[in-house]
Design a protein around this motif. Structure first.
Motif, mmCIF file in Angstrom:
data_model
loop_
_atom_site.group_PDB
_atom_site.id
_atom_site.type_symbol
_atom_site.label_atom_id
_atom_site.label_comp_id
_atom_site.label_asym_id
_atom_site.label_seq_id
_atom_site.Cartn_x
_atom_site.Cartn_y
_atom_site.Cartn_z
ATOM 1 N N TYR A 112 0.812 -1.213 0.000
ATOM 2 C CA TYR A 112 0.000 0.000 0.000
ATOM 3 C C TYR A 112 0.848 1.268 0.000
ATOM 4 O O TYR A 112 0.318 2.361 -0.171
ATOM 5 C CB TYR A 112 -0.929 0.020 1.217
ATOM 6 C CG TYR A 112 -1.980 -1.059 1.195
ATOM 7 C CD1 TYR A 112 -2.935 -1.102 0.187
ATOM 8 C CD2 TYR A 112 -2.013 -2.035 2.177
ATOM 9 C CE1 TYR A 112 -3.896 -2.100 0.166
ATOM 10 C CE2 TYR A 112 -2.972 -3.030 2.169
ATOM 11 C CZ TYR A 112 -3.910 -3.066 1.156
ATOM 12 O OH TYR A 112 -4.862 -4.050 1.136
ATOM 13 N N PRO A 115 -0.029 5.390 2.579
ATOM 14 C CA PRO A 115 -1.302 6.101 2.501
ATOM 15 C C PRO A 115 -1.561 6.913 3.768
ATOM 16 O O PRO A 115 -0.998 6.639 4.829
ATOM 17 C CB PRO A 115 -2.322 4.966 2.365
ATOM 18 C CG PRO A 115 -1.668 3.816 3.053
ATOM 19 C CD PRO A 115 -0.199 3.950 2.772
ATOM 20 N N ASP A 117 -4.535 7.166 5.235
ATOM 21 C CA ASP A 117 -5.558 6.587 6.088
ATOM 22 C C ASP A 117 -5.387 5.073 6.133
ATOM 23 O O ASP A 117 -4.367 4.538 5.709
ATOM 24 C CB ASP A 117 -6.955 6.971 5.577
ATOM 25 C CG ASP A 117 -7.121 6.621 4.094
ATOM 26 O OD1 ASP A 117 -6.171 6.046 3.523
ATOM 27 O OD2 ASP A 117 -8.183 6.922 3.526
ATOM 28 N N PRO A 119 -5.820 1.712 4.722
ATOM 29 C CA PRO A 119 -6.200 1.092 3.446
ATOM 30 C C PRO A 119 -6.867 -0.265 3.665
ATOM 31 O O PRO A 119 -6.468 -1.035 4.537
ATOM 32 C CB PRO A 119 -4.862 0.932 2.722
ATOM 33 C CG PRO A 119 -3.859 0.834 3.815
ATOM 34 C CD PRO A 119 -4.368 1.674 4.942
ATOM 35 N N ASP A 120 -7.904 -0.545 2.884
ATOM 36 C CA ASP A 120 -8.470 -1.880 2.862
ATOM 37 C C ASP A 120 -8.072 -2.538 1.546
ATOM 38 O O ASP A 120 -7.271 -1.984 0.778
ATOM 39 C CB ASP A 120 -9.983 -1.845 3.059
ATOM 40 C CG ASP A 120 -10.703 -1.055 1.960
ATOM 41 O OD1 ASP A 120 -10.124 -0.871 0.862
ATOM 42 O OD2 ASP A 120 -11.842 -0.613 2.199
ATOM 43 N N HIS A 122 -9.458 -2.815 -1.165
ATOM 44 C CA HIS A 122 -9.886 -2.162 -2.394
ATOM 45 C C HIS A 122 -9.026 -0.942 -2.748
ATOM 46 O O HIS A 122 -9.203 -0.354 -3.808
ATOM 47 C CB HIS A 122 -11.353 -1.738 -2.266
ATOM 48 C CG HIS A 122 -12.278 -2.876 -1.942
ATOM 49 N ND1 HIS A 122 -12.527 -3.899 -2.824
ATOM 50 C CD2 HIS A 122 -12.996 -3.158 -0.815
ATOM 51 C CE1 HIS A 122 -13.367 -4.767 -2.267
ATOM 52 N NE2 HIS A 122 -13.664 -4.340 -1.059
ATOM 53 N N VAL A 123 -8.109 -0.567 -1.857
ATOM 54 C CA VAL A 123 -7.226 0.559 -2.122
ATOM 55 C C VAL A 123 -6.146 0.114 -3.118
ATOM 56 O O VAL A 123 -5.546 -0.953 -2.938
ATOM 57 C CB VAL A 123 -6.578 1.060 -0.814
ATOM 58 C CG1 VAL A 123 -5.512 2.105 -1.099
ATOM 59 C CG2 VAL A 123 -7.641 1.625 0.117
ATOM 60 N N PRO A 124 -5.882 0.889 -4.158
ATOM 61 C CA PRO A 124 -4.843 0.494 -5.125
ATOM 62 C C PRO A 124 -3.485 0.327 -4.454
ATOM 63 O O PRO A 124 -3.119 1.094 -3.556
ATOM 64 C CB PRO A 124 -4.829 1.651 -6.126
ATOM 65 C CG PRO A 124 -6.160 2.298 -5.990
ATOM 66 C CD PRO A 124 -6.553 2.141 -4.549
ATOM 67 N N ALA A 270 -3.241 -0.827 8.189
ATOM 68 C CA ALA A 270 -4.143 -1.382 7.182
ATOM 69 C C ALA A 270 -5.406 -1.854 7.887
ATOM 70 O O ALA A 270 -5.356 -2.282 9.047
ATOM 71 C CB ALA A 270 -3.492 -2.534 6.422
ATOM 72 N N GLU A 271 -6.519 -1.765 7.186
ATOM 73 C CA GLU A 271 -7.794 -2.221 7.752
ATOM 74 C C GLU A 271 -7.831 -3.744 7.709
ATOM 75 O O GLU A 271 -7.866 -4.349 6.633
ATOM 76 C CB GLU A 271 -8.951 -1.649 6.932
ATOM 77 C CG GLU A 271 -10.322 -2.003 7.476
ATOM 78 C CD GLU A 271 -10.603 -1.369 8.821
ATOM 79 O OE1 GLU A 271 -11.246 -2.023 9.653
ATOM 80 O OE2 GLU A 271 -10.156 -0.214 9.038
#
Length: 315
Positions: A112, A115, A117, A119-120, A122-124, A270-271
């Motif tokens: 990731y 980032p 916030d 990221p889950d 679905h985050v690029p 990360a979420e």
């Protein structure tokens, strides 16, 4: 199968009801006693040998843990060669398998990048470190092989894996008496215990989950909080001072690769995916529990021969 996580996953596989013959490969032999696993010692860059071993074994499940984190049990240059080479060899061999049913791949939340916030899945993926880019390459090769074979592919993005005996560059650094950290700010990060990582990977192999998972401990922690648990000191670092701090830390036995610098200066969160519902495993340990275990050391217990008197300490 030769690393701490690989041998731990192998021992868990041995205790499952669904696993038949188990074959592992690595550049090092397993770190624990395995009862019924077969193991082949092989160089990660020996692509022909690796492909031949896999095709002759003809597995139903591939659990690919061939991710060599820089400065863990491989140097940065070795990791840059080994990780993509073994991934290409393993997943090229998938094309010749007749009984393949699922693929599980170890990746990391390093894909990731940095980032702002949580990221889950679905985050690029926008990796900003060499390790993150290596992981993204492994993911793409694995997905392509799974799609070609028509089998479910699990991408397990693990938080930094830690444990008292895990060769983690972040864990090694946190154990140092004095740990470099940013002068301004106290970014938060998450981690994952080696036992929770192995449990999730084995469960994914058993349930044939198709998709991407973020696997991390519950909660987060800052560098100041982690060092307080271990009663370590923090050396404030500003910008260019990292050029001195990193080689000095390396000299003292704790190399600081780029992805670890990102953790210290920007944080790494990360979420987490709901692995309890998706994989049927227990809830992962909290971040506080993982960090506490990192600093725990087993006491030395002296066992004397039966009937022999215990030595008396001199007065």
């Amino acid at each position: 199968m030769g690393g701490e996580l690989g041998s731990l996953a192998a021992s868990r596989l041995e205790n499952t009801s669904w696993a038949g013959p188990i074959l592992g490969i690595d550049v090092d032999p397993p770190r624990r006693r395995l009862r019924r696993c077969d193991f082949r010692l092989v160089d990660p860059t020996a692509s022909v040998t690796i492909a031949t071993i896999i095709r002759e074994f003809d597995p139903q499940v591939i659990l690919h843990l061939g991710v060599y984190e820089p400065e863990a049990r491989a140097s940065g240059s070795q990791a840059a060669r080994w990780t993509p080479a073994i991934a290409e060899a393993v997943f090229t061999a998938c094309a010749g398998l007749t009984d393949l049913r699922s693929v599980v791949v170890r990746s990391g939340i390093e894909v990731y990048g940095r980032p702002a916030d949580l990221p889950d899945i679905h985050v690029p993926a926008l990796p900003t470190s060499p390790f993150g880019r290596q992981l993204l390459h492994v993911e793409s090769v694995a997905r392509r092989a799974g799609a070609t074979a028509g089998v479910p592919t699990t991408i397990a993005r693990l938080a930094p894996v830690m444990g008292p005996h895990v060769p983690s560059p972040l864990g090694r650094l946190l154990r140092m008496p004095i740990v470099p950290g940013p002068l301004f700010g106290d970014p938060r990060f998450t981690v994952l215990s080696d036992h929770d990582a192995a449990a999730a990977l084995v469960a994914a192999a058993g349930c044939r989950y198709d998709g991407t998972l973020n696997i991390a401990a519950a909660g987060s922690i800052s560098l100041r909080q982690a060092l307080a648990v271990g009663r370590r000191l923090r050396a404030p670092i500003v910008g260019p001072q990292w050029r001195v701090a990193r080689p000095l830390s390396h000299l003292l036995g704790a190399p600081v690769p780029d992805h670890v610098v990102e953790v210290l200066t920007r944080g790494r969160l990360a979420e987490p995916s709901n692995v309890v519902a998706l994989l049927g495993v227990d809830s992962p340990q909290s971040v506080d529990e993982v960090i506490a275990a990192l600093y725990s050391w087993q006491p030395i217990t002296r066992i004397y021969p039966h009937g022999a008197p215990s030595p008396v300490s001199p007065r």
